[in-house]
Design a protein around this motif. Sequence first.
Motif, PDB file in Angstrom:
ATOM      1  N   THR A 230      48.250  64.737  45.837  1.00  0.00           N
ATOM      2  CA  THR A 230      49.545  65.258  46.302  1.00  0.00           C
ATOM      3  C   THR A 230      50.683  64.930  45.347  1.00  0.00           C
ATOM      4  OG1 THR A 230      50.121  63.306  47.630  1.00  0.00           O
ATOM      5  CG2 THR A 230      48.798  65.021  48.696  1.00  0.00           C
TER       6      THR A 230
ATOM      7  N   ASN B 115      42.815  72.186  48.641  1.00  0.00           N
ATOM      8  CA  ASN B 115      42.741  71.414  49.873  1.00  0.00           C
ATOM      9  C   ASN B 115      41.356  71.577  50.478  1.00  0.00           C
ATOM     10  OD1 ASN B 115      43.215  70.024  52.258  1.00  0.00           O
ATOM     11  ND2 ASN B 115      44.224  71.757  53.246  1.00  0.00           N
TER      12      ASN B 115
ATOM     13  N   ALA C  28      39.853  71.785  53.409  1.00  0.00           N
ATOM     14  CA  ALA C  28      40.369  72.023  54.755  1.00  0.00           C
ATOM     15  C   ALA C  28      39.238  72.196  55.767  1.00  0.00           C
ATOM     16  CB  ALA C  28      41.251  73.272  54.745  1.00  0.00           C
TER      17      ALA C  28
ATOM     18  N   ASP D 221      42.999  66.661  53.535  1.00  0.00           N
ATOM     19  CA  ASP D 221      43.632  67.740  54.293  1.00  0.00           C
ATOM     20  C   ASP D 221      44.886  67.235  55.005  1.00  0.00           C
ATOM     21  OD1 ASP D 221      44.112  70.139  55.560  1.00  0.00           O
ATOM     22  OD2 ASP D 221      42.490  69.950  57.022  1.00  0.00           O
TER      23      ASP D 221
ATOM     24  N   ILE E  19      47.693  66.311  52.464  1.00  0.00           N
ATOM     25  CA  ILE E  19      48.377  67.475  51.897  1.00  0.00           C
ATOM     26  C   ILE E  19      49.353  68.060  52.908  1.00  0.00           C
ATOM     27  CG2 ILE E  19      48.011  69.884  51.208  1.00  0.00           C
ATOM     28  CD1 ILE E  19      45.520  68.918  49.687  1.00  0.00           C
ATOM     29  N   HIS E  20      48.935  68.206  54.156  1.00  0.00           N
ATOM     30  CA  HIS E  20      49.834  68.752  55.177  1.00  0.00           C
ATOM     31  C   HIS E  20      51.028  67.829  55.419  1.00  0.00           C
ATOM     32  CE1 HIS E  20      48.275  72.482  57.021  1.00  0.00           C
ATOM     33  NE2 HIS E  20      47.115  72.105  56.485  1.00  0.00           N
TER      34      HIS E  20
ATOM     35  N   VAL F 267      48.838  75.812  47.177  1.00  0.00           N
ATOM     36  CA  VAL F 267      47.679  75.104  47.715  1.00  0.00           C
ATOM     37  C   VAL F 267      46.590  76.145  47.960  1.00  0.00           C
ATOM     38  CG1 VAL F 267      46.743  73.689  49.578  1.00  0.00           C
ATOM     39  CG2 VAL F 267      49.119  73.363  48.837  1.00  0.00           C
TER      40      VAL F 267
ATOM     41  N   HIS G 253      43.339  76.579  49.892  1.00  0.00           N
ATOM     42  CA  HIS G 253      42.584  75.959  50.982  1.00  0.00           C
ATOM     43  C   HIS G 253      41.154  76.494  50.978  1.00  0.00           C
ATOM     44  CE1 HIS G 253      46.485  74.747  52.860  1.00  0.00           C
ATOM     45  NE2 HIS G 253      46.886  75.871  52.290  1.00  0.00           N
TER      46      HIS G 253
END
Length: 353
Positions: free
Chosen positions: A135, A144, A146, A157, A160-161, A196, A198
């Motif tokens: 990050t 990511n 995910a 995950d 990153i969020h 990003v 995913h």
Amino acid sequence: MLPRVQNTLRFVAIAFNHYLRQPIYRTFLIGKMSQIEDSTDSDSETVAELRRCHIYEPSRNSVLRDRDIYLKKSLFEIAEEADWQISEVLTISDLPTWPEYAKALERTEEANNTSAANANTDLSKKIVLWQGDITMLNVDAIVNAANDSLLGGGGVDGAIHESAGPKLLSECETLNGCETGDAKITAAYLLPSQFVVHTVGPKCHSPDSVVSHHSEMLLTSCYRTCLDKVLEHNEFNKRSPDTASKDEERPGVSAKDDDSNASISKRLQRFEPPIRSIAFPCISTGIYGYPKEAAAEVALKTIREWLDEHPDELDAVIFCVFLDSDVRNYEKLLPVYFPLPDYPQSRSSEDET
């Protein structure tokens, strides 16, 4: 028949109101609401109930507007809003390339002799192995690992969020999830990267650490699809808005065509920067249980094959690892898939001695 359907939908809308953030319910209700609104004898009460539940669905126009805004912000503006320091961020120039990394480890000779026939100096210089927090990388895109909802989770995950902020979740909510092995691109918002990518890796919980062919193919698809999506993104954004507008100014078009061209022009004004550098974490090796060394081999093999096919599409591919065991796996396997030629620097240092 229609009143029965409407009553059923009203019950579904109420009963699953608190589940609407999940893509499966949201997609179902939005589709059914469209059908009811298009009907000539639709029940206004049912439509009102569905509209009330529909407030959880973020407006795609507002999401696209936020995406445009953040993609145009400078790194300094992002840092100020996100409350992190520019000095904490690493750029591509801060990271040693694979040839520099191997030389620092005094493993250049081993890397040379592994598979000299497949050595490619230009490709090897694009590869970076780095241990740290993905990050905090100032690259064009980070990947990511995910889950299939794309609504956040644990591990990389969740990190990153958390770092990207709530607008990342808002954009992810418009994507209706993601299949295993597939990938989808969003803006990065409060992260120092711009995008990003995913992707959803396979779950591989084998007691004897044996990976099925199906799981291997899905993990291969994760890495290849991420790169294919980057290629697609770059192809779509190759033409600048000015160029697109000039192309559309051609004689002999009707008023109807003019309206169509106006919408195309408006869409093309969402010109986004290309993705020339991308950072991958170790996909599926956490709670999804994919054996770490086997996963590293899939990653390196897939990316080497893709770069052989598209040698000029990317400037840097970063393997961002977190655990010491992952570092050792990549140090072991990088010479196999990215062997190094005999560099002039090595010969010059021998001449000096």
